[in-house]
Design a protein around this motif. Structure first.
Motif, PDB file in Angstrom:
ATOM      1  N   ASP A  27       0.831  -1.214   0.000  1.00  0.00           N
ATOM      2  CA  ASP A  27       0.000   0.000   0.000  1.00  0.00           C
ATOM      3  C   ASP A  27       0.859   1.254   0.000  1.00  0.00           C
ATOM      4  O   ASP A  27       1.910   1.306   0.649  1.00  0.00           O
ATOM      5  N   ASP A  48       0.681   4.068   1.484  1.00  0.00           N
ATOM      6  CA  ASP A  48       1.034   4.682   2.775  1.00  0.00           C
ATOM      7  C   ASP A  48       2.165   3.920   3.463  1.00  0.00           C
ATOM      8  O   ASP A  48       2.758   4.426   4.410  1.00  0.00           O
ATOM      9  N   ARG A  73      -4.641  -0.676  -4.556  1.00  0.00           N
ATOM     10  CA  ARG A  73      -5.518  -0.276  -5.674  1.00  0.00           C
ATOM     11  C   ARG A  73      -4.773  -0.233  -6.996  1.00  0.00           C
ATOM     12  O   ARG A  73      -5.292  -0.633  -8.026  1.00  0.00           O
ATOM     13  N   ASP A  94      -2.163  -4.012   9.085  1.00  0.00           N
ATOM     14  CA  ASP A  94      -3.266  -4.241   8.141  1.00  0.00           C
ATOM     15  C   ASP A  94      -3.687  -5.686   8.234  1.00  0.00           C
ATOM     16  O   ASP A  94      -2.887  -6.569   7.931  1.00  0.00           O
ATOM     17  N   HIS A 122      -9.766  -4.302   6.157  1.00  0.00           N
ATOM     18  CA  HIS A 122      -9.460  -3.935   7.538  1.00  0.00           C
ATOM     19  C   HIS A 122     -10.556  -4.472   8.455  1.00  0.00           C
ATOM     20  O   HIS A 122     -11.740  -4.269   8.190  1.00  0.00           O
ATOM     21  N   HIS A 166      -2.158   2.711  12.671  1.00  0.00           N
ATOM     22  CA  HIS A 166      -2.813   2.786  11.357  1.00  0.00           C
ATOM     23  C   HIS A 166      -4.291   3.139  11.573  1.00  0.00           C
ATOM     24  O   HIS A 166      -5.204   2.443  11.141  1.00  0.00           O
TER      25      HIS A 166
HETATM   26  C1  MLT Z   1      -5.476   0.956   3.265  1.00  0.00           C
HETATM   27  O1  MLT Z   1      -4.875   0.836   4.326  1.00  0.00           O
HETATM   28  O2  MLT Z   1      -6.591   0.437   3.107  1.00  0.00           O
HETATM   29  C2  MLT Z   1      -4.855   1.713   2.141  1.00  0.00           C
HETATM   30  O3  MLT Z   1      -3.701   2.366   2.569  1.00  0.00           O
HETATM   31  C3  MLT Z   1      -5.855   2.646   1.553  1.00  0.00           C
HETATM   32  C4  MLT Z   1      -5.303   3.369   0.358  1.00  0.00           C
HETATM   33  O4  MLT Z   1      -5.162   2.760  -0.703  1.00  0.00           O
HETATM   34  O5  MLT Z   1      -5.008   4.564   0.464  1.00  0.00           O
END
Ligand code: MLT
Ligand code: MN
Ligand code: ZN
Length: 304
Positions: free
Chosen positions: A91, A93, A170, A200, A245, A270
Motif C-alpha cells: 500500500d 502509505d 488499488r 493491516d 481492515h 494505522h
Molecule cells: C489501506 O490501508 O486500506 C490503504 O492504505 C488505503 C489506500 O489505498 O489509500
C-alpha cells in the motif's frame, strides 16, 4: 528491544489534506483531546544504534527528524542508522517512504514475493531506484531467523513473517489475494521480548490468532471503528471489509479479541482519520482504554 511508533495514522494522515470531517476539523482547531498523527510506521532496534523500519511512510523524512537516533551518525557527513525496511504490504502509505530514502546507498527491503511483485510491476520500484542508491530484496523467513544489518552482520533481533488476510493495493488491482499482506514477529533473544506488528489485517482467525498470543507487545490495525465508517462520515463509499481492515467495534470487532489477550502492551495504530477513538473524550476511546488497550500516538516508545 527498543520500539518507537513513528506514525500512527492510516493513509492520508491526521488531519488529511483534503478532509473536512468532524475529526480533521477538531485536530486542526488545536484544542486538546485530539493529536495530529503521521502515516503508519514503526522502528525497532536491539542495541539502540541499528534500526529497522517497519514500513516506510510518505512522512518518513519528518519522522526521522523527530527521532534523532535515525539520523546519520555524527562522525559521518552522510549516512544512516536505518539498516533495512520490513514491508507488510504494498500500500502506498507503507511504501512511498522508500522513494524518499533514495539518497542513501542500497536500501535493503524485506518483503514477501507478492508484495515485491506489486511494487516492481505497479511502481517499478527496483527499476526507478536503480538510478539512485538502488534496493536489495530479501524474502522474510516463515520461522524465526536472524535479522541482518545492511553489512550482513547480526542485528541482535530475530524475525519471521506470517501471512494475514489482505488485498493488493488499488494500483495493483485491489484483489483479495494470498500473499498480499504479512505481519511480522520480532524477538530479542537477550531480553526475550517479542513484538507482533500487524498494521493491516482483514481478520484475526486461524494461524494469525496464534501469533497474537505469542508476544509481549502487539501493534494492530486500528483503521476503522465501524464497518460503515466511511459512508457514515461522508468520506467514502467502501466498507472496512472491502478495504481489508477488520473493524474494532461491535461484538465481532478486534477489541473484543484484544480484551482477553494476556499480553502486556496492546496498541492500535494505522488509525484512519474517521475513527472516533482519535477523540480522547469519545465513548469509543474510553471503551478501548477500559479493555486494557492503548490508542497509539506518534512518538510512543517502549522496551520489551
Ligand atoms: C489501506 O490501508 O486500506 C490503504 O492504505 C488505503 C489506500 O489505498 O489509500
Ligand atoms: Mn493503509
Ligand atoms: Zn477527516
Amino acid at each position: 528491544m527498543f520500539v518507537r511508533l513513528l506514525g500512527t495514522a492510516a493513509g492520508g494522515g491526521f488531519p488529511q489534506w483534503n478532509c473536512n470531517c468532524a475529526l480533521c476539523r477538531e485536530v486542526r482547531s488545536g484544542r486538546s483531546g485530539t493529536s495530529p498523527r503521521s502515516q503508519s510506521s514503526a522502528t525497532v532496534s536491539a542495541d539502540g544504534k541499528s534500526w529497522f523500519l517497519l514500513n516506510a511512510s510518505p512522512d518518513i523524512r519528518h519522522q526521522i527528524e523527530a527521532f534523532p537516533k535515525l539520523l546519520s551518525p555524527r562522525d559521518h557527513v552522510r549516512g544512516t542508522s536505518i539498516e533495512a525496511v520490513l514491508l507488510t504490504n504494498a500500500d502506498l502509505d507503507h511504501v512511498l517512504g522508500i522513494f524518499i530514502l533514495r539518497e542513501g546507498g542500497v536500501l535493503p527491503l524485506h518483503a514477501p514475493p507478492g508484495v515485491r511483485k506489486a511494487l516492481d510491476e505497479g511502481l517499478r520500484i527496483s527499476e526507478v531506484l536503480k538510478a539512485y542508491g538502488g534496493v536489495s530484496w530479501t524474502e522474510p523467513p516463515s520461522t524465526l531467523k536472524a535479522l541482518l544489518k545492511s553489512n550482513g552482520s547480526e542485528s541482535g533481533l530475530l524475525y519471521e513473517a506470517f501471512e494475514v488476510p489482505g488485498k493488493l493495493p488499488r494500483y495493483a488491482g485491489s484483489k483479495f489475494e494470498k500473499g498480499s499482506a504479512v505481519g511480522y514477529r520480532l524477538v530479542d533473544p537477550r531480553t526475550k521480548g517479542r513484538l507482533v506488528f500487524l498494521p493491516d489485517t482483514a481478520g484475526l482467525i486461524g494461524p494469525v490468532s496464534e501469533k497474537l498470543k505469542d508476544c509481549d507487545a502487539l501493534l494492530l490495525d486500528g483503521t476503522f471503528w465501524d464497518e460503515d465508517e466511511m459512508k457514515k462520515t461522508g468520506t467514502g463509499t467502501l466498507t472496512a471489509s472491502q478495504m481489508a481492515h477488520m473493524p474494532l467495534g461491535g461484538p465481532q470487532g478486534s477489541l473484543e479479541i484484544l480484551r482477553n489477550l494476556p499480553i502486556k502492551r496492546k496498541i492500535y495504530l494505522h488509525i484512519n482519520n474517521t475513527n472516533p477513538i482519535l477523540n480522547e473524550s469519545s465513548p469509543q476511546h474510553r471503551q478501548v482504554k477500559e479493555a486494557g488497550v492503548e490508542v497509539g500516538t506518534d512518538g510512543m516508545e517502549f522496551e520489551i
